[in-house]
Design an enzyme around this catalytic site. Structure first.
Site, PDB file in Angstrom:
ATOM      1  N   CYS A 106       0.821  -1.342  -0.086  1.00 48.95           N
ATOM      2  CA  CYS A 106       0.033   0.092  -0.046  1.00 48.95           C
ATOM      3  C   CYS A 106       1.076   1.325   0.089  1.00 48.95           C
ATOM      4  CB  CYS A 106      -0.831  -0.201   1.242  1.00 48.95           C
ATOM      5  SG  CYS A 106      -2.186   1.591   1.269  1.00 48.95           S
TER       6      CYS A 106
ATOM      7  N   CYS B 237      -0.578   4.051   2.081  1.00 51.74           N
ATOM      8  CA  CYS B 237       0.038   3.895   3.609  1.00 51.74           C
ATOM      9  C   CYS B 237       1.390   4.248   4.026  1.00 51.74           C
ATOM     10  CB  CYS B 237      -0.469   2.584   4.069  1.00 51.74           C
ATOM     11  SG  CYS B 237      -2.006   1.682   3.388  1.00 51.74           S
ATOM     12  N   ASP B 238       2.127   3.320   3.173  1.00 52.30           N
ATOM     13  CA  ASP B 238       3.640   3.523   3.547  1.00 52.30           C
ATOM     14  C   ASP B 238       4.659   4.488   2.609  1.00 52.30           C
ATOM     15  OD1 ASP B 238       2.949   1.825   5.648  1.00 52.30           O
ATOM     16  OD2 ASP B 238       2.781   0.059   4.105  1.00 52.30           O
TER      17      ASP B 238
END
Ligand code: NDP
Length: 311
Positions: free
Chosen positions: A136, A139-140
């Protein structure tokens, strides 16, 4: 003995399921939520979440989920630990059978079973997940400022992830197992035009390399020549597709070619009246905790309105 019929049954305890439980609990509908065997969903394997509004310092995924559960507990929500083995939405009330044999009847059903990212299945991928390996970018990606990262896959998700990562990384390498991308022309072109994105075609991941604590490189194998080459990098993003958890409803609810449950425009209503779907099981575009929370709320409100309409 006559079986009890519940007004609202929710399947799944990710952000969508807990939100649906909070809303229908507050609406006095005494919802029943079936937690699954690994409650909390995908955020349970996420480290820090920095983009969930209300947590300026960020919050670990498991803590966010535990807070959502606690909030649901305040509102008269019944929890059942276990998974649904069978579902029948061909007649109302809808019937569910749990894997321990228990039967449940529901006037409305909210499906919040989520989706799982597909992984390659090699050992090193599991070893470095959350330590350089991710599925992701939203997300990261932030953790890879000025880094060199690899994105594996050739579909729209891979293009989107690669483009997103150019905001942070110094170089993004797209690795695809074939000559041609599967992605739409417009997305492939956008990736091709971006000077930070390089492509390596006809290559598969042989191994993710690391020093025991974090990713330091990747070994690729050329599918034509069989040649193995090691490349230094700081992160590897898997973008080889997602699997919505909707097989229980195959043949019963309308789905797209990838198995995502189809919902009506501006609604979470499925092809069966009284059955609602929220979160990643019906969303392949955003896949965010915040959007899952939003659609979870929509399902609860829509279920409440539907119950009012049949009373
Ligand atoms: P896709 O199934 O479209 O693509 C998966 C990619 O990963 C393919 O290129 C596939 O290779 C590759 N792949 C699969 N398994 C492996 C493996 N084991 N090893 C190496 N490579 C592998 O999934 P996406 O998630 O990209 O897209 C799913 C759907 O979501 C599509 O309809 C897409 O259009 C849509 N989508 C739309 C977006 C948007 O509109 N903004 C954004 C993201 C997705 P191969 O091509 O050889 O099969």
């Amino acid at each position: 003995m006559e079986k009890e019929i519940r007004d609202v049954v929710i399947i799944g305890t990710g952000p969508a399921g807990y939100t649906a439980a909070i809303y229908s609990g507050r609406a006095n509908l005494k919802p029943l939520i079936i937690e699954g065997h690994q409650p909390g969903g995908q955020l349970m394997i996420t480290t820090d979440i920095e983009n969930f509004p209300g947590f300026p310092e960020g919050i670990p995924g498991p803590e966010l989920m535990s807070r959502m559960r606690k909030q649901a507990e305040r509102f008269n929500v019944d929890f059942i630990f276990g998974s649904v083995a069978e579902a029948d939405v061909s007649r109302s009330p809808f019937g569910l059978t749990l894997d321990d044999g228990r039967d449940i009847l529901a006037r409305t059903l909210i499906i919040a079973t989520g989706a799982n990212a597909k992984w390659l299945g090699i050992e090193s991928e599991g070893l470095y997940r959350g330590r350089g390996v991710s599925a992701c970018a939203t997300c990261d990606g932030f953790f890879f400022r000025n880094c060199r990262v690899f994105v594996v896959g050739g579909g729209d998700t891979a293009m989107e992830e690669a483009l997103y990562l150019t905001k942070f990384a110094s170089e993004v390498v797209l690795v695809h197992r074939r000559e041609e991308f599967r992605a739409s022309k417009i997305m492939s072109l956008r990736a091709k035009k971006n000077p930070k994105i390089k492509t390596m075609l006809n290559e598969v991941v042989d191994e993710i390399l690391g020093d025991g604590t974090k990713v330091t490189g990747i070994r690729l194998k050329n599918v034509k020549s069989g040649e193995l080459i090691e490349h230094a990098c700081d992160g590897v993003f898997m973008a080889i597709g997602h699997e919505p958890n909707a097989t229980l409803f195959k043949g019963q609810l309308d789905m797209d070619d990838y198995g995502y449950i189809l919902t009506k425009a501006h609604s979470t209503e499925t092809s069966v009246t009284g059955v609602f779907a929220c979160g990643d099981v019906q969303d392949f575009i955003y896949r965010q905790a915040v959007t899952a929370v939003g659609t979870g709320c929509m399902s609860a409100v829509e279920a409440e309105r539907y119950l009012e309409s049949i009373r």
